[in-house]
Design a protein around this motif. Structure first.
Motif, mmCIF file in Angstrom:
data_model
loop_
_atom_site.group_PDB
_atom_site.id
_atom_site.type_symbol
_atom_site.label_atom_id
_atom_site.label_comp_id
_atom_site.label_asym_id
_atom_site.label_seq_id
_atom_site.Cartn_x
_atom_site.Cartn_y
_atom_site.Cartn_z
ATOM 1 N N PRO A 1 24.518 20.871 33.914
ATOM 2 C CA PRO A 1 23.580 21.657 33.500
ATOM 3 C C PRO A 1 24.137 21.764 31.948
ATOM 4 C CG PRO A 1 25.258 22.738 34.861
ATOM 5 C CD PRO A 1 25.122 20.993 35.267
ATOM 6 N N ARG A 2 25.322 21.835 31.676
ATOM 7 C CA ARG A 2 25.701 22.121 30.275
ATOM 8 C C ARG A 2 25.264 20.828 29.370
ATOM 9 N NH1 ARG A 2 32.011 23.689 28.500
ATOM 10 N NH2 ARG A 2 31.605 24.029 26.226
ATOM 11 N N GLN A 3 25.339 19.671 29.805
ATOM 12 C CA GLN A 3 24.986 18.578 29.108
ATOM 13 C C GLN A 3 23.415 18.538 29.054
ATOM 14 O OE1 GLN A 3 27.113 18.453 31.318
ATOM 15 N NE2 GLN A 3 28.861 16.933 30.794
ATOM 16 N N MET A 4 22.727 19.071 29.687
ATOM 17 C CA MET A 4 21.221 19.044 29.651
ATOM 18 C C MET A 4 21.024 20.349 28.872
ATOM 19 S SD MET A 4 19.848 16.779 31.288
ATOM 20 C CE MET A 4 18.164 17.363 31.413
ATOM 21 N N ALA A 5 21.574 21.294 28.551
ATOM 22 C CA ALA A 5 21.452 22.290 27.449
ATOM 23 C C ALA A 5 21.435 21.716 26.314
ATOM 24 C CB ALA A 5 22.369 23.314 27.751
ATOM 25 N N GLN A 6 22.401 21.100 25.982
ATOM 26 C CA GLN A 6 22.635 20.237 24.518
ATOM 27 C C GLN A 6 21.521 19.338 24.355
ATOM 28 O OE1 GLN A 6 24.999 21.042 22.199
ATOM 29 N NE2 GLN A 6 23.539 19.385 21.314
ATOM 30 N N PHE B 1 14.825 29.157 25.685
ATOM 31 C CA PHE B 1 13.770 29.406 26.623
ATOM 32 C C PHE B 1 13.537 27.771 27.452
ATOM 33 C CE2 PHE B 1 9.570 29.172 28.319
ATOM 34 C CZ PHE B 1 9.399 30.166 29.049
ATOM 35 N N PHE B 2 13.711 26.837 26.607
ATOM 36 C CA PHE B 2 13.564 25.538 26.992
ATOM 37 C C PHE B 2 14.654 25.283 27.952
ATOM 38 C CE2 PHE B 2 10.014 22.820 24.790
ATOM 39 C CZ PHE B 2 9.290 23.790 25.085
ATOM 40 N N VAL B 3 15.874 25.674 27.218
ATOM 41 C CA VAL B 3 17.017 25.483 28.291
ATOM 42 C C VAL B 3 17.137 26.284 29.416
ATOM 43 C CG1 VAL B 3 19.521 26.013 28.066
ATOM 44 C CG2 VAL B 3 18.397 24.904 25.919
#
Length: 222
Positions: free
Chosen positions: A35-40, A135-137
């Motif tokens: 999840p953290r990598q997807m936020a970036q 919001f997208f994250v």
């Protein structure tokens, strides 16, 4: 000429629909595991040209809506269609489009609340552009929670003690996962103490629950 345009539109729609079968489980796996990598990844993609954004995944708002659609598909397979009790709820839940729109909005409440909370804590103006990134994250982070929670509610409503217990366990685990992911994201973005982060996470989750409960109560009462 209009017929050719219609054919091209159908061609694009069919292609997009087929890619969902590939990219939805792939994106879901990436969000659940990293999840953290997807936020970036979201912040990186938003710097690209519009036509090149999220080329190897599904865009976050669409991903959240597809997650709701998948959970609804499970509900239909289990013959657990939701019906309203009031006139407004019967009208809303009486067709698939209304029900999916309602559920998409209720799950989108959490991304909106968390995004606004983040901007206010960082003392940034709340605009369409400033909201877009967080919001997208949050749409990415909320989608697995939407699938798991909605599916667990289907099993809770099934007859039999075992299915009910399984549904409760899945719902609790999904809520714990979502709370941990939210806390880690708020910790990373706000750079506050863990106590402050936990309080922020609790506030966001509680406010989302209250708003959705009020919406549900209003539908049942009318």
């Amino acid at each position: 000429m209009d017929f050719l345009k219609l054919l091209r539109s159908l061609e694009e729609f069919l292609y997009e629909l087929c890619t969902w079968f590939l990219f939805f489980p792939r994106t879901l796996y990436r969000v659940v595991v990293r999840p953290r990598q997807m936020a970036q990844y979201v912040h990186t993609e938003l710097t690209q040209k519009l036509e090149n954004q999220f080329d190897d995944a599904i865009s976050p708002p669409m991903f959240l809506m597809l997650a709701v659609l998948v959970a609804h598909g499970v509900e239909l397979l289990m013959h657990q269609q939701v019906t309203g009790t009031g006139q407004l709820s019967r009208t809303l839940f009486g067709n698939e489009e209304g029900l999916l729109l309602y559920r998409s909005i209720t799950f989108a409440v959490w991304p909106l609340i968390c995004s606004v909370h983040l901007l206010r804590r960082r003392q940034r103006p709340i605009t369409r552009e400033s909201l877009r990134g967080p919001f997208f994250v949050q749409c990415y982070l909320t989608a697995p929670f939407a699938v798991a929670l909605s599916t667990s509610m289907v099993f809770v409503r099934l007859p039999g003690e075992l299915s009910t217990q399984a549904g409760i366990v899945v719902s609790v685990l999904s809520l714990l996962w979502y709370a941990v992911v939210q806390a880690r994201w708020l910790k990373m973005t706000l750079q506050r103490s863990w106590l402050n982060t936990v309080l922020s996470t609790a506030w966001v989750l509680l406010l989302g629950i209250v708003i959705n409960s009020l919406i549900g109560w209003a539908l049942l009462a009318t």
